[in-house]
Write a protein that holds these residues in place. Sequence first.
Motif, mmCIF file in Angstrom:
data_model
loop_
_atom_site.group_PDB
_atom_site.id
_atom_site.type_symbol
_atom_site.label_atom_id
_atom_site.label_comp_id
_atom_site.label_asym_id
_atom_site.label_seq_id
_atom_site.Cartn_x
_atom_site.Cartn_y
_atom_site.Cartn_z
ATOM 1 N N PRO A 74 0.830 -1.219 0.000
ATOM 2 C CA PRO A 74 0.000 0.000 0.000
ATOM 3 C C PRO A 74 0.867 1.273 0.000
ATOM 4 C CG PRO A 74 -0.686 -1.577 1.696
ATOM 5 C CD PRO A 74 0.626 -2.038 1.194
ATOM 6 N N GLN A 75 0.343 2.306 -0.580
ATOM 7 C CA GLN A 75 1.090 3.549 -0.702
ATOM 8 C C GLN A 75 1.204 4.251 0.645
ATOM 9 O OE1 GLN A 75 -0.772 6.007 -3.650
ATOM 10 N NE2 GLN A 75 -0.300 4.602 -5.358
ATOM 11 N N PRO A 76 2.320 4.999 0.829
ATOM 12 C CA PRO A 76 2.431 5.819 2.047
ATOM 13 C C PRO A 76 1.334 6.874 2.080
ATOM 14 C CG PRO A 76 4.571 5.547 0.985
ATOM 15 C CD PRO A 76 3.538 5.025 0.013
ATOM 16 N N PHE A 77 0.942 7.241 3.262
ATOM 17 C CA PHE A 77 -0.074 8.308 3.370
ATOM 18 C C PHE A 77 0.352 9.269 4.475
ATOM 19 C CE2 PHE A 77 -1.346 4.872 6.151
ATOM 20 C CZ PHE A 77 -1.748 5.498 7.322
ATOM 21 N N ILE A 78 -0.181 10.505 4.341
ATOM 22 C CA ILE A 78 0.225 11.602 5.221
ATOM 23 C C ILE A 78 -1.014 12.147 5.890
ATOM 24 C CG2 ILE A 78 1.335 13.861 5.339
ATOM 25 C CD1 ILE A 78 2.812 13.007 2.714
ATOM 26 N N LEU A 79 -0.869 12.442 7.178
ATOM 27 C CA LEU A 79 -1.955 13.031 7.965
ATOM 28 C C LEU A 79 -1.489 14.353 8.547
ATOM 29 C CD1 LEU A 79 -3.159 9.847 9.931
ATOM 30 C CD2 LEU A 79 -4.120 10.792 7.828
ATOM 31 N N LEU A 80 -2.362 15.355 8.485
ATOM 32 C CA LEU A 80 -2.126 16.605 9.192
ATOM 33 C C LEU A 80 -2.775 16.464 10.566
ATOM 34 C CD1 LEU A 80 -1.714 17.417 6.164
ATOM 35 C CD2 LEU A 80 -2.451 19.726 6.853
ATOM 36 N N ILE A 81 -1.965 16.231 11.550
ATOM 37 C CA ILE A 81 -2.512 15.856 12.849
ATOM 38 C C ILE A 81 -2.678 17.041 13.798
ATOM 39 C CG2 ILE A 81 -1.610 13.507 12.689
ATOM 40 C CD1 ILE A 81 0.670 14.331 14.498
ATOM 41 N N LYS A 82 -2.055 18.215 13.436
ATOM 42 C CA LYS A 82 -2.197 19.333 14.375
ATOM 43 C C LYS A 82 -1.877 20.646 13.675
ATOM 44 C CE LYS A 82 -0.642 21.036 18.881
ATOM 45 N NZ LYS A 82 0.262 20.819 20.022
ATOM 46 N N LEU A 83 -2.733 21.635 13.891
ATOM 47 C CA LEU A 83 -2.464 23.008 13.480
ATOM 48 C C LEU A 83 -2.049 23.768 14.730
ATOM 49 C CD1 LEU A 83 -5.519 23.598 11.086
ATOM 50 C CD2 LEU A 83 -3.166 22.975 10.484
ATOM 51 N N GLY A 84 -0.756 23.870 14.937
ATOM 52 C CA GLY A 84 -0.245 24.458 16.169
ATOM 53 C C GLY A 84 -0.194 25.963 16.127
ATOM 54 N N ASP A 85 0.332 26.530 17.193
ATOM 55 C CA ASP A 85 0.442 27.986 17.275
ATOM 56 C C ASP A 85 1.444 28.530 16.284
ATOM 57 O OD1 ASP A 85 -1.418 27.970 19.299
ATOM 58 O OD2 ASP A 85 0.094 27.869 20.894
ATOM 59 N N PHE A 86 2.504 27.792 16.005
ATOM 60 C CA PHE A 86 3.577 28.310 15.153
ATOM 61 C C PHE A 86 3.875 27.419 13.955
ATOM 62 C CE2 PHE A 86 4.389 29.458 19.582
ATOM 63 C CZ PHE A 86 4.295 30.837 19.502
ATOM 64 N N ALA A 87 3.331 26.156 13.940
ATOM 65 C CA ALA A 87 3.669 25.235 12.836
ATOM 66 C C ALA A 87 2.541 24.233 12.663
ATOM 67 C CB ALA A 87 4.983 24.521 13.138
ATOM 68 N N VAL A 88 2.562 23.633 11.470
ATOM 69 C CA VAL A 88 1.626 22.550 11.160
ATOM 70 C C VAL A 88 2.373 21.222 11.338
ATOM 71 C CG1 VAL A 88 0.134 21.528 9.412
ATOM 72 C CG2 VAL A 88 0.438 24.024 9.517
ATOM 73 N N THR A 89 1.754 20.260 12.049
ATOM 74 C CA THR A 89 2.394 18.956 12.298
ATOM 75 C C THR A 89 1.881 17.943 11.288
ATOM 76 O OG1 THR A 89 2.552 19.447 14.665
ATOM 77 C CG2 THR A 89 2.770 17.138 13.997
ATOM 78 N N TYR A 90 2.836 17.410 10.512
ATOM 79 C CA TYR A 90 2.523 16.397 9.498
ATOM 80 C C TYR A 90 3.001 15.028 9.997
ATOM 81 C CZ TYR A 90 2.059 20.441 6.399
ATOM 82 O OH TYR A 90 1.697 21.644 5.834
ATOM 83 N N GLU A 91 2.220 14.002 9.702
ATOM 84 C CA GLU A 91 2.599 12.635 10.078
ATOM 85 C C GLU A 91 2.715 11.780 8.821
ATOM 86 O OE1 GLU A 91 0.999 9.961 13.549
ATOM 87 O OE2 GLU A 91 -0.087 9.385 11.724
ATOM 88 N N LEU A 92 3.911 11.229 8.599
ATOM 89 C CA LEU A 92 4.158 10.358 7.458
ATOM 90 C C LEU A 92 4.006 8.908 7.899
ATOM 91 C CD1 LEU A 92 5.143 9.713 4.576
ATOM 92 C CD2 LEU A 92 7.497 9.898 5.451
#
Length: 544
Positions: free
Chosen positions: A461-479
């Motif tokens: 299966p292909q890798p997938f990415i989740l945006l798990i958090k919109l923080g105060d200073f950055a966006v957290t991406y999960e690979l």
Amino acid sequence: MTLRILVLAVLFMMLAAPLQAASEEVRPETAPLLESVLETAPVEIDGQLLFTVRGVSSFPAEQRAEAIRGRIEKVAANPSFPSNELSTEVVENVTIIMAGEATLMIVSEADAQLEHTSRDHLATLHLMRIQRAIDEYRQSRRSDALFKAGLYGAGATALLVLWIVVLLVLNRWLDKALSRLLKSRVHAVGIQSFEILRSETIWKAFHGLMVVIGVATIIVSAYAYLHYVLALFPWTRFISNGLFALAAGAVEHMGKSVGASIPDILILAIIYYLSRFVLRRLQRFFDAVGQKRVTFAQFEPEWALPTYKLVRILILAFALVVAYPYIPGSESAAFKGISIFIGLVLSLGSSTAISNLIAGYLMTYRRVFKVGDRVKVGDVTGEVIAIRLQVTHLRTIKNEEVTIPNSQILNGEVTNFSSMAGTQGLILHTTVGIGYETPWRQVEAMLRAAAERTSGVLSEPQPFILLIKLGDFAVTYELNVYIRDPHVIAQTYADLHRHILDLFNEYGVQIMTPAYEGDPDVPKVVPREQWYAAPASPGHREEQ
């Protein structure tokens, strides 16, 4: 007939009247029972049994036998009285055996009935036995008989000394001969390089066995010598008879004990061979199940060995319970005491062991993991290298072996990385924090490119990415990426992180994780021309 004889006869009739009356009232079939209850005593002359007599409460059998023996010896010691002049005389209901005017003994109807014969016949037999005893008494005390006995005794002594000397010489010769023959063939008993018994110890034990056999032979010879020599002289003949009775009694007791144990030993042998036969057949059956030559629905092949071990314990326990009553000495107080002590020790000290044992079997049948799986138990992550009944062995990535009790595994949380990796793949994930000024599509593209560059990561299966958090200073991406081999998790994570750093440096995107306080004047990235700054080189492992 003198007045003294009449008085003795009347007195004996008065003493024997209760016994006679009792015997007359007893039916023939109950006579043996009465005889076994009544006390008897032997009349012996020079250790030779003449006959046994019975007594009553006022004149016990031992006193009566001693009195008869004394009177017979007194007559035998008087050589002027011929033994063939012994006579019997009937006085009312008793028969008196007399030596001239002297009374030797009185035979009553009670004596005859308890011997199951007539009074006259019993008196005649006693008379003949007393005559022979008197003749033997006098014959054994003649000077020529004593001289002959002395010669035989001296000859036996010389033979004993010669036999002991021969035994000592023979024992020494055999010791040397066997030493030359066997000493070079006796080897140490051991396991690989560890010696359980040294060859010198084995030889010393064999030498000691020969010494014991020699000493035992000398003791038996001395015992036979004493029995023979003491029997030659009338004054020591009773000691000889005592020695013979002692040896015969010991042999008889041993024979009876062994004979009584033979049926139990046969039963134990049957139980042993039957249990071994059943266990061998079960072992072959479960080996076939483990090798998939015999299959059952809902029964995994890896369950075969633990199931056999469990069934074997049950069969052995059942065999022990059945065999216990037939073990020689099992009814003795000492055997029962030892059994109770062992049971108490096991019950007090094996609670943890039993819980681990049960947990080991539950883990097997619950299919928590198997040998070769990558698991995490508590804070320990490693490969399962052995599953025992008590503990489980794990090997960590640092090549450390960790032993964990099965009860702890069963009561705790277990993560199995291998159970679904082979079919659906194991998902590895990592996170990065990127500023809001960077388009999320660009970030996801870079993360996918990093995943494609990483060896071991599956394209399907292909890798997938989740945006798990919109923080105060950055966006957290999960690979999230898929892999098949759970044993290379650490190496795959390392390669994946290297490629993420390379991709973000290559496109000039700054990673904000773990903390962000303000925008720097120059983005915190590594220019491409500095990727292989000394001492790194393009041929380094990170480029592979």
